[in-house]
Design a protein around this motif. Structure first.
Motif, PDB file in Angstrom:
ATOM      1  N   GLY A   1      -7.884 -25.748 -25.190  1.00 30.37           N
ATOM      2  CA  GLY A   1      -8.709 -25.575 -26.372  1.00 30.37           C
ATOM      3  C   GLY A   1     -10.109 -24.784 -26.031  1.00 30.37           C
ATOM      4  N   ALA A   2     -10.856 -25.160 -24.862  1.00 32.68           N
ATOM      5  CA  ALA A   2     -11.849 -24.281 -24.630  1.00 32.68           C
ATOM      6  C   ALA A   2     -11.634 -22.863 -24.329  1.00 32.68           C
ATOM      7  N   TRP A   3     -10.362 -22.607 -23.588  1.00 30.61           N
ATOM      8  CA  TRP A   3      -9.944 -21.169 -23.222  1.00 30.61           C
ATOM      9  C   TRP A   3      -9.699 -20.403 -24.622  1.00 30.61           C
ATOM     10  N   GLU A   4      -9.051 -21.152 -25.650  1.00 33.18           N
ATOM     11  CA  GLU A   4      -8.968 -20.471 -26.968  1.00 33.18           C
ATOM     12  C   GLU A   4     -10.055 -20.217 -27.562  1.00 33.18           C
ATOM     13  N   SER A   5     -11.278 -20.985 -27.445  1.00 33.38           N
ATOM     14  CA  SER A   5     -12.507 -20.878 -28.174  1.00 33.38           C
ATOM     15  C   SER A   5     -13.406 -19.725 -27.470  1.00 33.38           C
ATOM     16  N   LEU A   6     -13.197 -19.743 -26.176  1.00 41.25           N
ATOM     17  CA  LEU A   6     -13.597 -18.437 -25.560  1.00 41.25           C
ATOM     18  C   LEU A   6     -13.200 -17.040 -25.938  1.00 41.25           C
ATOM     19  N   GLN A   7     -11.644 -17.194 -26.066  1.00 42.90           N
ATOM     20  CA  GLN A   7     -11.121 -15.927 -26.473  1.00 42.90           C
ATOM     21  C   GLN A   7     -11.289 -15.373 -27.914  1.00 42.90           C
ATOM     22  N   SER A   8     -11.665 -16.564 -28.801  1.00 38.44           N
ATOM     23  CA  SER A   8     -12.180 -16.299 -30.126  1.00 38.44           C
ATOM     24  C   SER A   8     -13.361 -15.370 -30.029  1.00 38.44           C
ATOM     25  N   ALA A   9     -14.429 -15.778 -29.121  1.00 39.73           N
ATOM     26  CA  ALA A   9     -15.539 -15.519 -29.345  1.00 39.73           C
ATOM     27  C   ALA A   9     -15.495 -14.029 -28.597  1.00 39.73           C
ATOM     28  N   ASP A  10     -14.919 -13.963 -27.772  1.00 41.06           N
ATOM     29  CA  ASP A  10     -14.595 -12.494 -27.085  1.00 41.06           C
ATOM     30  C   ASP A  10     -13.196 -12.276 -26.463  1.00 41.06           C
ATOM     31  N   GLU A  11     -12.589 -11.293 -27.397  1.00 38.18           N
ATOM     32  CA  GLU A  11     -11.222 -10.925 -27.170  1.00 38.18           C
ATOM     33  C   GLU A  11     -10.678 -10.096 -25.893  1.00 38.18           C
ATOM     34  N   ASN A  12     -11.776  -9.664 -25.427  1.00 37.00           N
ATOM     35  CA  ASN A  12     -11.477  -8.857 -24.016  1.00 37.00           C
ATOM     36  C   ASN A  12     -11.663  -9.743 -22.737  1.00 37.00           C
ATOM     37  N   ILE A  13     -12.303 -11.140 -22.973  1.00 33.74           N
ATOM     38  CA  ILE A  13     -12.058 -12.021 -21.773  1.00 33.74           C
ATOM     39  C   ILE A  13     -10.811 -12.074 -20.979  1.00 33.74           C
ATOM     40  N   GLY A  14     -11.006 -11.986 -19.665  1.00 28.45           N
ATOM     41  CA  GLY A  14      -9.873 -12.174 -18.899  1.00 28.45           C
ATOM     42  C   GLY A  14      -8.832 -10.950 -18.907  1.00 28.45           C
ATOM     43  N   THR A  15      -9.278  -9.793 -19.541  1.00 33.46           N
ATOM     44  CA  THR A  15      -8.333  -8.814 -19.881  1.00 33.46           C
ATOM     45  C   THR A  15      -7.789  -8.001 -18.407  1.00 33.46           C
ATOM     46  N   ASP A  16      -9.030  -8.033 -17.589  1.00 32.37           N
ATOM     47  CA  ASP A  16      -9.072  -7.254 -16.255  1.00 32.37           C
ATOM     48  C   ASP A  16      -8.543  -8.219 -15.343  1.00 32.37           C
ATOM     49  N   ARG A  17      -9.083  -9.363 -14.938  1.00 35.72           N
ATOM     50  CA  ARG A  17      -9.099 -10.373 -13.962  1.00 35.72           C
ATOM     51  C   ARG A  17      -8.880 -11.541 -14.605  1.00 35.72           C
ATOM     52  N   ALA A  18      -8.580 -12.643 -13.641  1.00 32.56           N
ATOM     53  CA  ALA A  18      -8.225 -14.035 -14.081  1.00 32.56           C
ATOM     54  C   ALA A  18      -9.637 -14.754 -14.414  1.00 32.56           C
ATOM     55  N   VAL A  19      -9.676 -15.834 -15.240  1.00 28.50           N
ATOM     56  CA  VAL A  19     -10.876 -16.295 -15.633  1.00 28.50           C
ATOM     57  C   VAL A  19     -10.571 -17.849 -15.120  1.00 28.50           C
ATOM     58  N   TRP A  20     -11.315 -18.734 -14.304  1.00 24.41           N
ATOM     59  CA  TRP A  20     -10.652 -19.955 -14.024  1.00 24.41           C
ATOM     60  C   TRP A  20     -11.706 -20.821 -15.041  1.00 24.41           C
ATOM     61  N   ILE A  21     -10.763 -21.779 -15.684  1.00 25.53           N
ATOM     62  CA  ILE A  21     -11.217 -22.717 -16.567  1.00 25.53           C
ATOM     63  C   ILE A  21     -11.235 -24.174 -16.040  1.00 25.53           C
ATOM     64  N   ILE A  22     -12.353 -24.619 -15.715  1.00 26.34           N
ATOM     65  CA  ILE A  22     -12.477 -26.034 -15.099  1.00 26.34           C
ATOM     66  C   ILE A  22     -12.905 -27.251 -16.336  1.00 26.34           C
ATOM     67  N   PRO A  23     -11.824 -27.995 -16.538  1.00 29.98           N
ATOM     68  CA  PRO A  23     -12.231 -28.868 -17.445  1.00 29.98           C
ATOM     69  C   PRO A  23     -13.298 -30.278 -16.801  1.00 29.98           C
ATOM     70  N   LEU A  24     -13.997 -30.795 -17.513  1.00 34.14           N
ATOM     71  CA  LEU A  24     -14.921 -31.910 -17.038  1.00 34.14           C
ATOM     72  C   LEU A  24     -14.873 -32.952 -17.913  1.00 34.14           C
ATOM     73  N   MET A  25     -14.638 -34.262 -17.497  1.00 35.78           N
ATOM     74  CA  MET A  25     -14.936 -35.503 -18.173  1.00 35.78           C
ATOM     75  C   MET A  25     -15.857 -36.420 -17.303  1.00 35.78           C
ATOM     76  N   ASP A  26     -16.746 -36.841 -17.696  1.00 29.39           N
ATOM     77  CA  ASP A  26     -17.801 -37.500 -16.962  1.00 29.39           C
ATOM     78  C   ASP A  26     -17.186 -39.119 -16.293  1.00 29.39           C
ATOM     79  N   ALA A  27     -17.236 -39.076 -14.947  1.00 29.38           N
ATOM     80  CA  ALA A  27     -16.624 -40.190 -14.524  1.00 29.38           C
ATOM     81  C   ALA A  27     -17.938 -41.121 -13.986  1.00 29.38           C
ATOM     82  N   ARG A  28     -19.000 -40.891 -14.118  1.00 31.74           N
ATOM     83  CA  ARG A  28     -20.132 -41.387 -13.649  1.00 31.74           C
ATOM     84  C   ARG A  28     -20.411 -41.430 -11.971  1.00 31.74           C
TER      85      ARG A  28
END
Length: 264
Positions: A114-141
């Motif tokens: 979901g975050a990656w799709e949002s990033l693509q909507s904001a910047d259609e060129n993101i990740g076109t040349d090299r990979a982007v690492w997406i690191i999801p976080l949920m707080d575990a205290r």
């Protein structure tokens, strides 16, 4: 990640997807890779009261009944112990009652996509040349996070690099910064999801190498549904009776009981 039924020759598929692994109750109707409608409700983690009624309202306002749904998709965790259990129980109940296939999806992967799709909507060129690492976080205290790592990019690149797990954010962010700096195939590292409690640790890990970026975002049940649809079209199903949440770790209360039983 859109799956075009017309290109594959498959019939149209409608997925009901939902997740309660975080503070939000996210639900969506996904048809052939597109979100038809969705809801995002915040009820102080009191999801058990609202999950079924919210799903019924979602279906009703779109003129759908049980027979119109091809499969039930649910966030399997990790995340809030109680939250994950609520969603999985509701999904198993609906799948059994409606006689529909059940498909479990990693809540972390759904958050990341979901975050990656949002990033693509904001910047259609993101990740076109090299990979982007997406690191999801949920707080575990206590400085810990539920997390994993995905490589995203064009065209349609989506790859799991690390399995779901619970990790110390300080060491995890430092490791990712070091590895991304040494890997010329990586253009950016994005920490997404519940990033606010861990922004200081992420900033400390950012040294002279790869810039570590953050995106605060909520669960996207549409992304969860798209992941589930791919599995569904490939024949993936989960057994309703044996399906269980992925807690990743024992709940604190259970961990204490286990330790006490062992005399620790």
């Amino acid at each position: 990640m859109k799956h075009d039924a017309n290109e594959t020759g498959d019939r149209s598929v409608t997925i009901l997807s939902f997740d309660t692994s975080t503070a939000s109750l996210a639900a969506a109707i996904v048809r052939d890779g597109e979100t038809v409608d969705s809801i995002l409700s915040f009820s102080e983690r009191n999801h058990s009261v609202k999950v079924i009624s919210e799903i019924k309202d979602l279906l009703q306002r779109n003129g759908l009944k049980a027979q119109d749904i091809d499969a039930i998709a649910v966030g399997q965790g990790p995340g809030s112990y109680t939250g994950v259990r609520i969603a999985v129980t509701a999904a198993k109940t609906l799948a059994w009652t409606w006689n529909k296939p059940l498909i479990g999806v990693s809540s972390l992967e759904a958050l990341a996509l979901g975050a990656w799709e949002s990033l693509q909507s904001a910047d259609e060129n993101i990740g076109t040349d090299r990979a982007v690492w997406i690191i999801p976080l949920m707080d575990a205290r206590r400085g810990q996070v539920y997390t994993s790592r995905y490589a995203a990019g064009h065209p349609r690149k989506w790859e799991t690099l690390d399995e779901d797990g619970i990790r110390l954010i300080a060491g995890w962010s430092q490791l990712l910064e070091n590895e991304a700096t040494d890997d010329e195939r990586v253009s950016a590292v994005w920490f997404v999801g519940e990033v606010a409690p861990h922004s200081a640790a992420i900033e400390m890990a950012e040294q002279s190498g790869m810039r570590l970026r953050t995106l605060a975002c909520d669960m996207d049940a549409g992304a969860l549904g798209r992941l589930a649809e791919i599995r569904f079209r490939e024949g993936g199903r989960d057994d309703v009776h044996s399906f269980v949440p992925n807690y990743t770790q024992l709940a604190e209360a259970e961990a204490k009981l286990l330790a006490a039983s062992r005399g620790e």
